[in-house]
Design a protein around this motif. Sequence first.
Motif, PDB file in Angstrom:
ATOM      1  N   HIS A  27       0.470  -9.445   8.995  1.00 24.82           N
ATOM      2  CA  HIS A  27       0.088  -8.136   8.493  1.00 24.82           C
ATOM      3  C   HIS A  27      -0.019  -7.174   9.666  1.00 24.82           C
ATOM      4  CE1 HIS A  27      -0.795  -9.660   4.533  1.00 24.82           C
ATOM      5  NE2 HIS A  27      -1.557 -10.612   5.049  1.00 24.82           N
ATOM      6  N   THR A  30      -4.664  -3.107  11.214  1.00 23.48           N
ATOM      7  CA  THR A  30      -5.211  -1.810  10.832  1.00 23.48           C
ATOM      8  C   THR A  30      -6.103  -1.219  11.915  1.00 23.48           C
ATOM      9  OG1 THR A  30      -6.945  -2.953   9.604  1.00 23.48           O
ATOM     10  CG2 THR A  30      -5.095  -2.112   8.347  1.00 23.48           C
ATOM     11  N   ASP A  61      -0.341   1.028  -0.357  1.00 26.48           N
ATOM     12  CA  ASP A  61       0.173   0.340   0.830  1.00 26.48           C
ATOM     13  C   ASP A  61       0.205   1.219   2.072  1.00 26.48           C
ATOM     14  OD1 ASP A  61       0.512  -2.131  -0.413  1.00 26.48           O
ATOM     15  OD2 ASP A  61       2.470  -1.533  -1.212  1.00 26.48           O
ATOM     16  N   LYS A  62      -0.604   2.260   2.089  1.00 22.21           N
ATOM     17  CA  LYS A  62      -0.714   3.133   3.261  1.00 22.21           C
ATOM     18  C   LYS A  62      -2.055   2.853   3.945  1.00 22.21           C
ATOM     19  CE  LYS A  62       2.897   5.976   2.485  1.00 22.21           C
ATOM     20  NZ  LYS A  62       3.397   5.690   1.204  1.00 22.21           N
ATOM     21  N   VAL A  63      -2.115   3.132   5.253  1.00 18.85           N
ATOM     22  CA  VAL A  63      -3.370   3.008   5.992  1.00 18.85           C
ATOM     23  C   VAL A  63      -4.163   4.296   5.764  1.00 18.85           C
ATOM     24  CG1 VAL A  63      -4.447   2.724   8.245  1.00 18.85           C
ATOM     25  CG2 VAL A  63      -2.353   1.482   7.714  1.00 18.85           C
ATOM     26  N   VAL A 120      -5.983  -0.663   4.259  1.00 17.98           N
ATOM     27  CA  VAL A 120      -4.768  -0.507   3.467  1.00 17.98           C
ATOM     28  C   VAL A 120      -5.168  -0.375   2.000  1.00 17.98           C
ATOM     29  CG1 VAL A 120      -2.592  -1.587   2.787  1.00 17.98           C
ATOM     30  CG2 VAL A 120      -3.443  -1.859   5.128  1.00 17.98           C
ATOM     31  N   THR A 122      -4.873  -0.594  -1.879  1.00 12.04           N
ATOM     32  CA  THR A 122      -4.142  -1.416  -2.850  1.00 12.04           C
ATOM     33  C   THR A 122      -4.245  -0.854  -4.256  1.00 12.04           C
ATOM     34  OG1 THR A 122      -6.022  -2.888  -3.196  1.00 12.04           O
ATOM     35  CG2 THR A 122      -4.423  -3.524  -1.497  1.00 12.04           C
TER      36      THR A 122
END
Length: 139
Positions: A27, A30, A61-63, A120, A122
């Motif tokens: 992964h 982050t 799915d973005k930070v 992230v 979801t």
Amino acid sequence: MKKLILITIAAAVIAAIVGFLLYNKPHRDTATATSDFIVEAPALLQEFTQNEAAANEKYLDKVVAVKGKVKLMTPDDEGNLNLILDAADEMAGVICTIPKADTESAAGVKEGDEVVVKGVCTGVLMDVVLIRCVVEEKA
């Protein structure tokens, strides 16, 4: 005929190797990733409440770095820490799951503190859910 069998076997081996590598891909970290969005917890929940499809398109799915007041902190059975940020809604909030390996980022944080948590997104169930989170700062 032998060439066709060899080509088929070679293609199957290559596909298996590529599949294995993608399945085991780590992964993204982050803690070192740049946030795609910085948003207040109530505004994030409101976006998902008003138009879930548009919010999914924007945040999924973005930070995301979320600023808010810690409403509740609870450890789970696997050693992860779940931080729930107050989103000015009695029924919902923003759940941020901090993995066991990153729980030191939440050291000294207590309920009622203002924090910025990066993770992230979801999507939303009843709450907006962020995974692989780290506490960026205690405001």
